[in-house]
Motif scaffolding. Structure first.
Motif, mmCIF file in Angstrom:
data_model
loop_
_atom_site.group_PDB
_atom_site.id
_atom_site.type_symbol
_atom_site.label_atom_id
_atom_site.label_comp_id
_atom_site.label_asym_id
_atom_site.label_seq_id
_atom_site.Cartn_x
_atom_site.Cartn_y
_atom_site.Cartn_z
ATOM 1 N N SER A 35 0.858 -1.187 0.000
ATOM 2 C CA SER A 35 0.000 0.000 0.000
ATOM 3 C C SER A 35 0.890 1.231 0.000
ATOM 4 C CB SER A 35 -0.932 0.010 1.217
ATOM 5 O OG SER A 35 -0.189 -0.005 2.426
ATOM 6 N N ILE A 36 0.287 2.397 -0.273
ATOM 7 C CA ILE A 36 1.043 3.642 -0.335
ATOM 8 C C ILE A 36 0.341 4.709 0.496
ATOM 9 C CG2 ILE A 36 1.883 3.097 -2.653
ATOM 10 C CD1 ILE A 36 -0.068 5.291 -3.689
ATOM 11 N N GLN A 37 1.053 5.806 0.714
ATOM 12 C CA GLN A 37 0.440 6.968 1.336
ATOM 13 C C GLN A 37 -0.485 7.632 0.297
ATOM 14 O OE1 GLN A 37 3.181 9.407 3.806
ATOM 15 N NE2 GLN A 37 4.785 7.991 3.118
ATOM 16 N N PRO A 38 -1.641 8.132 0.726
ATOM 17 C CA PRO A 38 -2.684 8.515 -0.256
ATOM 18 C C PRO A 38 -2.474 9.842 -0.944
ATOM 19 C CG PRO A 38 -3.442 8.926 1.983
ATOM 20 C CD PRO A 38 -2.108 8.236 2.115
ATOM 21 N N HIS A 39 -1.404 10.586 -0.614
ATOM 22 C CA HIS A 39 -1.264 11.891 -1.264
ATOM 23 C C HIS A 39 -0.717 11.780 -2.680
ATOM 24 C CE1 HIS A 39 2.758 11.124 0.463
ATOM 25 N NE2 HIS A 39 3.220 11.853 -0.530
ATOM 26 N N GLY A 40 -0.382 10.565 -3.121
ATOM 27 C CA GLY A 40 0.179 10.405 -4.452
ATOM 28 C C GLY A 40 -0.366 9.172 -5.144
ATOM 29 N N LEU A 41 0.237 8.855 -6.274
ATOM 30 C CA LEU A 41 -0.205 7.747 -7.108
ATOM 31 C C LEU A 41 1.021 6.933 -7.498
ATOM 32 C CD1 LEU A 41 -2.384 6.340 -8.911
ATOM 33 C CD2 LEU A 41 -1.793 8.007 -10.680
ATOM 34 N N ILE A 237 6.742 11.687 5.573
ATOM 35 C CA ILE A 237 5.358 11.309 5.891
ATOM 36 C C ILE A 237 4.574 12.613 6.002
ATOM 37 C CG2 ILE A 237 3.838 10.109 7.498
ATOM 38 C CD1 ILE A 237 6.288 8.553 8.480
ATOM 39 N N PRO A 238 3.866 13.025 4.937
ATOM 40 C CA PRO A 238 3.167 14.323 4.967
ATOM 41 C C PRO A 238 2.000 14.368 5.957
ATOM 42 C CG PRO A 238 3.513 13.559 2.714
ATOM 43 C CD PRO A 238 3.804 12.412 3.603
ATOM 44 N N ASP A 263 12.687 1.671 -2.128
ATOM 45 C CA ASP A 263 13.150 2.952 -2.663
ATOM 46 C C ASP A 263 12.006 3.888 -3.035
ATOM 47 O OD1 ASP A 263 15.850 2.173 -2.470
ATOM 48 O OD2 ASP A 263 15.704 1.087 -4.372
ATOM 49 N N CYS A 264 10.788 3.543 -2.686
ATOM 50 C CA CYS A 264 9.633 4.351 -3.083
ATOM 51 C C CYS A 264 9.363 5.450 -2.048
ATOM 52 C CB CYS A 264 8.397 3.479 -3.234
ATOM 53 S SG CYS A 264 8.500 2.302 -4.609
ATOM 54 N N SER A 265 9.197 6.659 -2.519
ATOM 55 C CA SER A 265 8.874 7.777 -1.627
ATOM 56 C C SER A 265 7.473 7.634 -1.046
ATOM 57 C CB SER A 265 8.972 9.105 -2.390
ATOM 58 O OG SER A 265 10.267 9.299 -2.888
ATOM 59 N N LEU A 266 6.539 7.016 -1.800
ATOM 60 C CA LEU A 266 5.151 6.899 -1.366
ATOM 61 C C LEU A 266 4.895 5.673 -0.508
ATOM 62 C CD1 LEU A 266 3.356 7.875 -4.706
ATOM 63 C CD2 LEU A 266 3.544 9.266 -2.639
ATOM 64 N N ARG A 267 5.917 4.850 -0.279
ATOM 65 C CA ARG A 267 5.732 3.621 0.487
ATOM 66 C C ARG A 267 4.957 3.879 1.775
ATOM 67 N NH1 ARG A 267 9.236 2.046 4.415
ATOM 68 N NH2 ARG A 267 10.914 3.290 3.469
ATOM 69 N N ALA A 268 3.950 3.047 2.033
ATOM 70 C CA ALA A 268 3.160 3.183 3.260
ATOM 71 C C ALA A 268 4.040 2.904 4.475
ATOM 72 C CB ALA A 268 1.966 2.230 3.228
#
Length: 878
Positions: A35-41, A237-238, A263-268
């Motif tokens: 899963s990812i943080q929801p501010h991105g895609l 973590i925004p 290496d993903c910036s959006l990683r949950a």
């Protein structure tokens, strides 16, 4: 601070009865959250078809396309072709590991308009699952956008200037990051050797709580999280209150496994960590790694009370700043340790002399000053060597030390062990914790086992924790689940049974001492024969190399004798010419020795051979050309050829009259170097009726030795010589920087007549040569002295104007004589066949050094320079 020996683990407080097993945190697979943080895609594209294999995020809101409708569809349906081309381009070549870098393999696009009036930051990177594309919108809460990453970093680094210590540097970094990013609180968080953490610097907004000086348990940052901080310099973590967006499908169609998002910036983020932040009253956070030598030194931790997002360009600037900050912080810490290292090195030099002279090692290392207690800062030291026992300072009793040594022998495999909490690992140490809560034990043999042990007393100190460190986590709602601690109120603990930690520089000093002890102590142990065998093999190799060089040199000298004899008119001419040629060879040998026989600088060769003909007031000699290093064989041949040309010019050519000149120049010409010797202003030149030794050396010798060409042109206006040197005669890679050449005086008018010169030289023939040269100039020779004691007596009691000192007197150093002369204000010079830059002590740097072999004119020239503007000596007689 040193870690305990790997064979001596500290008690694992996490495994005590009745406590939640915090190792569950260490096993959480945070790199595959699905899963990812929801501010991105996040999109995963097939590298061949560019179809969407996996996706996560509110695609409908961000790009106007339902996520389920995008799966299996080519990305070109909703992303511009230019964007796809840039994100899918081959990854840039890896940069040097020592240089600041962007995220590994990442392709960044900043401020791209994907929908009318809506701008995004995009990142693309390759993975086994496909091309991972991360898309983040702009316009979310955060600092004012800036795209000039380099300008941002330059401004941040400039703000650190002026910090004199590592602590000041950390404080400046915290303030700089906060000023640029706008976070409410920025902390520099340092990891201790036991993985606990301490806030060493802080910058915060008014009304924000302070954590400065507080300690945090190791479980606050699990092992796998620290591993990711080593891999990725930045983590954002925004909004810690987010609901994660699941990855669809969860398993990769290409690999069949969960997508690795390391290496993903959006990683949950781990739910435990999100709750941890919420318990602290933090809604947004950013962490920047501080790394040194492949280990995680600490973090720059940023907190915000509300949601806060940084655009990609600013995050890249922060990441570059963290890398540059890490390098400079390491340099500052090394500088702070440098002074102690120098002090210990001076003590080490003294201890080496003691070990070489003292029969009773333990007594010798403790009785004299400086001693082992001066070497490492400790409360006491004990030495067990060859069955004898000696101590200095405050130490446990002999029986207690024997018990500790027996425990070390049976428990520790390492030769050096540094402990700062001995009672925790060796319970009997509680009885003497007041004098030995810390120990640095140095084993210097196996059978018998000899030890040197430094002891440090107990350092009772008070630690302030951010919450109770003995209760880092609590049971969660379900079986095996954990909830992070909710209290961060300051909790005070008084620590007993610990000493001031041993620093890395001190452990390195102990290792250096161990090496010095090997030759003295390890003669009686099983490793001694292997050490001697290796040393003997190395010595045999060096002797074989030396034998080879000596025989080659003798063969060249033998040939010089024959050729010089055939061209000499009388005995005096033979001696003069042979002496000059031998000294020309010595010049090349000295230059080669200074670079460990890797090569000789062409400019230095020419300068040395033409030095006798230079005059400070007249520009008669010109030497010019690019930097070129010749291989040893080529350097020796060219040195002798330049000598012959210079000698001929001084007798018959451009240097035989005051107005004559010589120019030596060289330049690169394709696959060769061309050297030109040009004489002008001398007597008219006529071709010789027969070719002598000099012409043969230049034309036939150089061509033979270099594999090139050498041609003499007897131009009436001045002799000319062109030498072609193939590039194969050059050193391919630059050798170690040669040591500085010893200072030699410039020619100066003067006389040595009537002056009293002390001669110290242990070789009889050389002593007679020096004395005769001085007496021929009208000087009075004091001595000569062949032994150190005799030389010191003459230096103390005789009336002397100057002195000529051979550095090595049958194995003894002449420097005590130089000390006496320096105290009396008497000038002196050294003579030696060694490399002067390595053998002359620092206190005599700048003293004139006359390299062997030398001529009688060199002796008089150097003495004249020493006595310039000095009146004759008065005072004691012979």
């Amino acid at each position: 601070m040193s870690r305990p020996s790997p064979s001596l683990p500290l008690p694992d407080l996490r495994a005590l009865p009745g406590r939640p097993d915090t190792s569950t945190c260490d096993r959480e697979p945070i790199h595959v959250p699905a899963s990812i943080q929801p501010h991105g895609l996040l999109l995963v594209l097939d590298p061949d078809t560019l179809r969407v294999l996996q996706a996560a995020g509110d695609m409908q809101h961000l790009l106007g396309v339902p996520l389920d409708a995008a799966l299996g569809v080519e990305a070109g349906r909703f992303l511009p072709p230019g964007v796809i081309q840039a994100l899918c381009a081959p990854a840039p070549a890896p940069q040097e590991p020592c240089l600041p870098r962007l995220p590994a393999g990442a392709r960044l696009l900043s401020g791209v308009e994907l929908r009318p009036g809506r701008f995004f930051d995009l990142q693309g990177r390759d993975s086994p699952a496909g091309i991972i594309v991360e898309i983040e919108p702009r316009g979310v809460p955060g600092p004012v956008r800036q795209d000039d990453t380099l300008a941002l970093v330059q401004g941040m680094i400039a703000s650190l200037q002026g910090a004199a210590t590592a602590r000041q540097y950390c404080e400046a970094a915290a303030a700089t990051i906060r000023d640029m990013t706008g976070f409410d609180r920025v902390m520099v968080y340092r990891f201790e050797p036991d993985d606990t953490g301490c806030v060493v610097a802080e910058a915060r907004a008014e009304g924000t709580g302070s954590y400065l000086g507080l300690h945090f348990p190791a479980s606050d940052i699990p092992k796998q999280a620290r591993a990711l901080y080593l891999r990725n310099w930045m983590r954002l973590i925004p909004d810690a209150h987010y609901i994660p967006e699941p990855l669809m499908p969860a398993l990769s169609p290409r690999t069949g496994e969960a997508l690795d998002m390391s290496d993903c910036s959006l990683r949950a983020v781990s739910p435990i960590h999100l709750q941890y932040l919420r318990n602290m009253g933090v809604q947004a956070s950013m962490s920047l790694s501080i790394q040194q030598g492949g280990r995680l030194w600490g973090l720059i931790a940023c907190h915000h009370r509300t949601a806060w997002h940084l655009p990609v360009a600013m995050r890249a600037a922060c990441e570059l700043f963290a890398q540059m900050f890490s390098l400079q912080l390491e340099t500052l810490e090394q500088r702070e340790n440098h002074e102690d290292a120098l002090r210990m090195r001076r003590v080490h030099e003294h201890l080496e002399q003691v070990m070489a002279q003292e029969e009773e090692l333990g007594e010798g290392l403790i009785r004299q000053r400086p001693n082992l207690l001066d070497y490492l800062e400790a409360g006491g030291v004990a030495v067990l060597a060859s069955g004898r026992y000696a101590t200095a300072g405050q130490t446990p009793t002999r029986e207690q030390v024997n018990g500790l040594v027996e425990w070390l022998r049976g428990t520790v495999e390492e030769r050096i062990v540094a402990l700062d909490r001995l009672p925790e690992l060796y319970p009997p140490a509680r009885e003497f914790a007041d004098v030995a809560s810390g120990v640095l034990a140095l084993s210097v043999s196996r059978a018998p086992q000899d030890y040197i042990l430094w002891f440090r007393p107990e350092m009772v100190r008070t630690l302030h924790w951010a919450g109770n460190p003995d209760k880092p986590v609590e049971p969660g709602a379900g079986p095996g689940q954990l909830s992070p601690r909710a209290s961060f109120d300051t909790w005070t603990e008084t620590v007993h049974g610990r000493a001031r930690p041993w620093r890395a520089v001190e452990i390195e000093a102990a290792q250096a001492l161990q090496l010095s002890l090997l030759e003295v102590v390890l003669r009686r142990i099983e490793d001694a024969s292997e050490e001697r065998g290796r040393a003997r093999a190395q010595q045999d190799l060096l002797m074989a190399e030396l034998d080879h060089r000596v025989k080659n040199t003798l063969a060249n000298i033998q040939a010089l004798v024959r050729h010089t004899k055939s061209g000499a008119g009388n005995l005096e001419g033979f001696v003069h010419d042979f002496d000059r040629r031998i000294r020309a060879m010595a010049v090349a040998h000295s230059l080669l020795t200074s670079t460990r026989w890797e090569g000789a600088d062409l400019r230095a060769l020419a300068e040395e051979e033409l030095r006798p003909y230079r005059n400070a007031s007249e520009q008669r000699v010109t030497v010019a050309g690019p930097e070129v290093r010749l291989k040893p064989k080529a350097a020796l041949a060219l040195s002798l050829a330049l000598h012959e040309l210079a000698t001929n010019a001084a007798k018959y050519g451009g240097l035989s009259v005051p107005e004559g000149q010589v120019a030596v120049t060289w330049n690169m010409d394709g696959e060769r170097i061309i050297l030109h010797w040009v004489e002008s202003g001398g007597p008219p030149v006529q071709p010789p009726r027969r070719r002598g030794f000099g012409s043969t050396v230049v034309e036939r010798g150089l061509s033979y030795e270099l594999g090139g060409q050498a041609k003499l042109n007897f131009d009436p206006a001045g002799l000319r010589c062109a030498v072609t040197i193939p590039l194969k005669q050059l050193v391919e890679s630059a050798p170690a920087s040669p040591t500085a050449a010893p200072r030699r005086p410039d020619p100066a008018p003067g006389t040595i007549a009537g002056r009293r010169i002390l001669v110290v030289e242990d070789a009889a023939l050389v002593a007679m040569q020096v004395s005769r040269a001085l007496e021929d100039g009208g000087a009075v020779v004091v001595g000569p002295a062949a032994a150190l004691a005799q030389a010191i007596r003459l230096a103390v009691s005789s009336r002397i104007d100057a002195a000529l000192l051979d550095v090595d007197l049958d194995g003894e150093s002449v420097f005590p004589v130089a000390d006496v002369l320096a105290e009396r204000g008497i000038p002196f010079l050294f003579t030696t066949g060694f490399d002067a830059a390595t053998i002359v002590p620092e206190r005599f740097r700048g003293t004139t050094v006359l390299g062997k072999p030398y001529g009688t004119d060199d002796i008089q020239l150097c003495i004249v320079a020493l006595l310039r503007d000095r009146p004759p000596a008065g005072g004691p007689g012979d």
